[in-house]
Design an enzyme around this catalytic site. Structure first.
Site, short mmCIF file in Angstrom:
data_model
loop_
_atom_site.label_atom_id
_atom_site.label_comp_id
_atom_site.label_asym_id
_atom_site.label_seq_id
_atom_site.Cartn_x
_atom_site.Cartn_y
_atom_site.Cartn_z
N HIS A 14 0.84 -1.20 0.00
CA HIS A 14 0.00 0.00 0.00
C HIS A 14 0.88 1.25 0.00
CE1 HIS A 14 -3.08 2.64 2.27
NE2 HIS A 14 -3.52 2.51 1.03
N GLU A 41 0.54 -0.57 -4.75
CA GLU A 41 -0.54 0.38 -5.02
C GLU A 41 0.04 1.78 -4.86
OE1 GLU A 41 -3.93 2.96 -3.37
OE2 GLU A 41 -1.96 2.52 -2.54
N ASP A 43 -1.13 6.21 -5.36
CA ASP A 43 -2.22 7.18 -5.58
C ASP A 43 -1.72 8.23 -6.58
OD1 ASP A 43 -4.02 6.20 -3.40
OD2 ASP A 43 -2.31 6.78 -2.16
N HIS A 56 -1.47 11.26 -2.14
CA HIS A 56 -2.77 10.76 -1.69
C HIS A 56 -3.77 11.89 -1.52
CE1 HIS A 56 -5.79 9.42 1.24
NE2 HIS A 56 -5.60 8.20 0.75
N GLU A 116 -3.99 3.65 -8.40
CA GLU A 116 -5.27 4.22 -7.96
C GLU A 116 -5.39 5.64 -8.51
OE1 GLU A 116 -6.25 4.48 -3.73
OE2 GLU A 116 -7.88 5.87 -4.26
O1 G3P Z 1 -6.30 1.50 -3.34
C1 G3P Z 1 -6.56 1.01 -2.07
C2 G3P Z 1 -6.46 2.09 -1.01
O2 G3P Z 1 -5.29 2.82 -1.21
C3 G3P Z 1 -7.64 2.99 -0.99
O3 G3P Z 1 -7.65 3.90 0.05
O4 G3P Z 1 -7.34 6.16 0.95
O5 G3P Z 1 -5.48 4.51 1.09
O6 G3P Z 1 -6.09 5.52 -1.09
P1 G3P Z 1 -6.59 5.07 0.28
MG MG Z 2 -4.78 4.48 -2.40
#
Ligand code: G3P
Ligand code: MG
Length: 251
Positions: A14, A41, A43, A56, A116
């Protein structure tokens, strides 16, 4: 119902390496790689002048030494910020990376991306289309087929724009906690091959319902091996985790 192919690992880091390094930086992804992770993952959003970068939040306040909205800054302004000191002195000077630079690192090092699409408010369509088109440009070589990124977003609008711009990339629709009642309809609206839920909202029944409707299941952000094992036992296909030091990367 037959399930679509799912060429993604059972575990995905993450934001690079969870909280172990400054999120959404190349240093974080390298840190994840040092624990054996070959999928992350990230952002991705647009600068004010149209460069795709990793961040993010809608503002630079939390994860850099800058203040203000990302959408109000040029890429040149964002590139000058320190995105590491907020985390710890060892990362002082770490820059905000472009999506392009991160994808190039990942291609060179065999790291698969779950990109994402994280649009700033009001920029859903343009961000979805920009991410899809840049991903297309980055991964056009057939030799990179095994590293094809998974595109995901909480924004239905962004995913529709991504689908229209580059339909060849798999899409997953993200959902918050609580899981909305229309999650299946949202997945269908964007042609998603997966639902991507907050892991706490999943039950064995929901996983079965997704599969019965031809959808794979991913979830975020599960940081405990016992919870991850239970999710996999229910048939969850991918667990996104901060705990790259505790949950072993599993292809
Ligand atoms: O993509 C999974 C996760 O990252 C979604 O939540 O807020 O951490 O971007 P967030
Ligand atoms: Mg995310």
């Amino acid at each position: 119902m037959n399930l679509p192919a799912w060429p993604y690992p059972k575990t995905i880091a993450h934001r690079g390496a969870g909280r172990l390094a400054p999120e959404n930086t190349l240093a974080a992804i390298r840190h994840g790689v040092s624990f054996g992770y070959r999928a992350t993952e990230i952002d991705v959003k647009l600068s004010g002048d149209g460069t795709l970068l990793l961040m993010h939040d809608d503002t630079t306040n939390r994860c850099s030494d800058g203040r203000g909205r990302v959408a109000a800054k040029t890429w040149h302004q964002l590139a000058l910020l320190d995105a590491g000191s907020w985390h710890s002195p060892a990362y002082a000077g770490e820059p905000i990376p472009t999506y392009w630079r991160v994808a190039k690192y990942c291609i060179e090092n065999g790291v698969q991306l779950n990109t994402e699409i994280k649009p700033c408010i009001g920029r859903e369509r343009e961000t979805g289309a920009a991410v899809a088109l840049e991903t297309q440009a980055l991964f056009s070589d057939p030799a990179l087929a095994a590293l094809k990124p998974l595109l995901s977003s909480f924004s239905t609008e962004a995913l529709i724009a991504a689908r229209d711009a580059a339909p060849e990339f798999d899409r997953a629709h993200l959902f918050e906690n609580p899981l909305p009642a229309d999650w299946l309809a949202c997945c269908k609206a964007v042609g998603a091959i997966a639902m991507d839920a907050n892991w706490r909202t999943l039950t064995r029944e929901i996983v079965a319902q997704a599969h019965a409707n031809g959808l794979r299941v991913a979830c975020y952000t599960c940081n405990d091996m016992v919870d991850a094992e239970r999710l996999w036992a229910w048939g969850v296909d991918t667990v996104i985790t901060d705990a790259v030091d505790k949950i072993v990367f599993t292809k």
